[in-house]
Design a protein around this motif. Structure first.
Motif, PDB file in Angstrom:
ATOM      1  N   GLU A 176       2.685   1.687  -3.482  1.00 45.65           N
ATOM      2  CA  GLU A 176       1.826   1.328  -4.610  1.00 45.65           C
ATOM      3  C   GLU A 176       2.148   2.155  -5.863  1.00 45.65           C
ATOM      4  O   GLU A 176       2.230   1.618  -6.965  1.00 45.65           O
ATOM      5  N   LYS A 220       0.830  -1.202   0.000  1.00 41.24           N
ATOM      6  CA  LYS A 220       0.000   0.000   0.000  1.00 41.24           C
ATOM      7  C   LYS A 220       0.872   1.263   0.000  1.00 41.24           C
ATOM      8  O   LYS A 220       0.596   2.223  -0.716  1.00 41.24           O
ATOM      9  N   GLU A 239      -3.471   2.225   6.928  1.00 41.88           N
ATOM     10  CA  GLU A 239      -4.410   1.155   7.229  1.00 41.88           C
ATOM     11  C   GLU A 239      -4.068  -0.079   6.409  1.00 41.88           C
ATOM     12  O   GLU A 239      -3.675   0.023   5.246  1.00 41.88           O
ATOM     13  N   ARG A 240      -4.237  -1.253   7.032  1.00 39.05           N
ATOM     14  CA  ARG A 240      -4.004  -2.507   6.315  1.00 39.05           C
ATOM     15  C   ARG A 240      -5.041  -2.616   5.196  1.00 39.05           C
ATOM     16  O   ARG A 240      -6.228  -2.443   5.413  1.00 39.05           O
ATOM     17  N   PRO A 241      -4.614  -2.903   3.966  1.00 39.59           N
ATOM     18  CA  PRO A 241      -5.571  -3.017   2.859  1.00 39.59           C
ATOM     19  C   PRO A 241      -6.547  -4.170   3.089  1.00 39.59           C
ATOM     20  O   PRO A 241      -6.196  -5.181   3.695  1.00 39.59           O
ATOM     21  N   SER A 242      -7.753  -4.009   2.591  1.00 35.70           N
ATOM     22  CA  SER A 242      -8.756  -5.054   2.743  1.00 35.70           C
ATOM     23  C   SER A 242      -8.396  -6.257   1.874  1.00 35.70           C
ATOM     24  O   SER A 242      -7.585  -6.165   0.946  1.00 35.70           O
ATOM     25  N   TYR A 245      -7.614  -6.328  -2.089  1.00 34.59           N
ATOM     26  CA  TYR A 245      -7.286  -4.969  -2.524  1.00 34.59           C
ATOM     27  C   TYR A 245      -6.337  -4.973  -3.719  1.00 34.59           C
ATOM     28  O   TYR A 245      -6.515  -4.219  -4.676  1.00 34.59           O
ATOM     29  N   PHE A 246      -5.330  -5.824  -3.681  1.00 33.96           N
ATOM     30  CA  PHE A 246      -4.308  -5.817  -4.725  1.00 33.96           C
ATOM     31  C   PHE A 246      -4.764  -6.520  -6.003  1.00 33.96           C
ATOM     32  O   PHE A 246      -4.060  -6.499  -7.003  1.00 33.96           O
ATOM     33  N   THR A 247      -5.922  -7.158  -5.980  1.00 31.22           N
ATOM     34  CA  THR A 247      -6.439  -7.808  -7.192  1.00 31.22           C
ATOM     35  C   THR A 247      -7.440  -6.932  -7.932  1.00 31.22           C
ATOM     36  O   THR A 247      -7.867  -7.287  -9.025  1.00 31.22           O
ATOM     37  N   GLU A 248      -7.812  -5.807  -7.343  1.00 29.89           N
ATOM     38  CA  GLU A 248      -8.780  -4.920  -7.983  1.00 29.89           C
ATOM     39  C   GLU A 248      -8.140  -4.183  -9.157  1.00 29.89           C
ATOM     40  O   GLU A 248      -6.981  -3.785  -9.087  1.00 29.89           O
ATOM     41  N   ARG A 276      -7.316  -1.108 -11.458  1.00 34.01           N
ATOM     42  CA  ARG A 276      -7.183   0.330 -11.247  1.00 34.01           C
ATOM     43  C   ARG A 276      -6.553   0.954 -12.478  1.00 34.01           C
ATOM     44  O   ARG A 276      -5.814   0.300 -13.209  1.00 34.01           O
TER      45      ARG A 276
END
Length: 176
Positions: A39, A36, A121-124, A127-130, A132
């Motif tokens: 990124e 995060k 904040e820790r990503p949900s 998150y990294f597969t969405e 963008r």
């Protein structure tokens, strides 16, 4: 890629950067927050690698990723060292495959410290597969035109005599 005299390789001094000399457990413990935090630099580097198809053109972007990673771990060391070490030790000692499932309590403590002190904040989950859209200042490289080849050799006309195969058929089991 074929190496020829036209290709220039980077000098050793261009490739030399400070290494991220950390253990697997340490990298796993900080991986979500690191992803995060860095990124923008990671996406810039991956976009460069995808568009350029030449790793030599993306050396500076790679250096930016390494610098961002070092900066992140230095900040963690200054602010949340005890919590981070506790979480890292749990990951290292609790399973043979560095699994995170045994360390949820220490993870919660570390996540709380990161949120409180670094406002990270820790990503949900996922998150990294969405998908963008990444905005960049780098100009898009020119698109290589596809090679155009002349038409293939024309087929033999139907009037030409076709002799049987010299050594029989490939399908020998059908002809015996």
């Amino acid at each position: 890629m074929v190496l020829t005299e036209d290709i220039t390789l980077p000098e050793e001094s261009e490739l030399t950067v400070e290494e991220v000399n950390l253990s697997t457990a340490t990298l796993r413990a900080g991986s979500f927050h690191l992803g995060k935090y860095c990124e923008q630099a990671n996406n810039e580097f991956m976009l460069c690698r995808f568009e350029e198809n030449d790793p030599r053109k993306c050396i500076n972007e790679g250096k930016a990723v390494t610098a961002c990673t070092l900066d992140f771990f230095r900040k963690v060391k200054k602010t949340c060292l005890a919590e981070f070490n506790q979480y890292t030790t749990c990951i290292d000692k609790s399973s043979g495959d560095f699994g995170l499932q045994h360390c949820r309590k220490t993870q919660g403590v570390f996540d709380g410290c990161m949120l409180e002190k670094l406002h990270l904040e820790r990503p949900s989950f996922g998150y990294f597969t969405e998908a963008r859209v990444h905005a960049t200042n780098r100009p898009k490289p020119p698109v290589e035109e596809k090679a155009v080849y002349p038409d293939a050799t024309p087929e033999l006309p139907d009037t030409v005599e076709r002799k049987p195969a010299r050594f029989g058929s490939r399908f020998y089991w059908m002809t015996e």
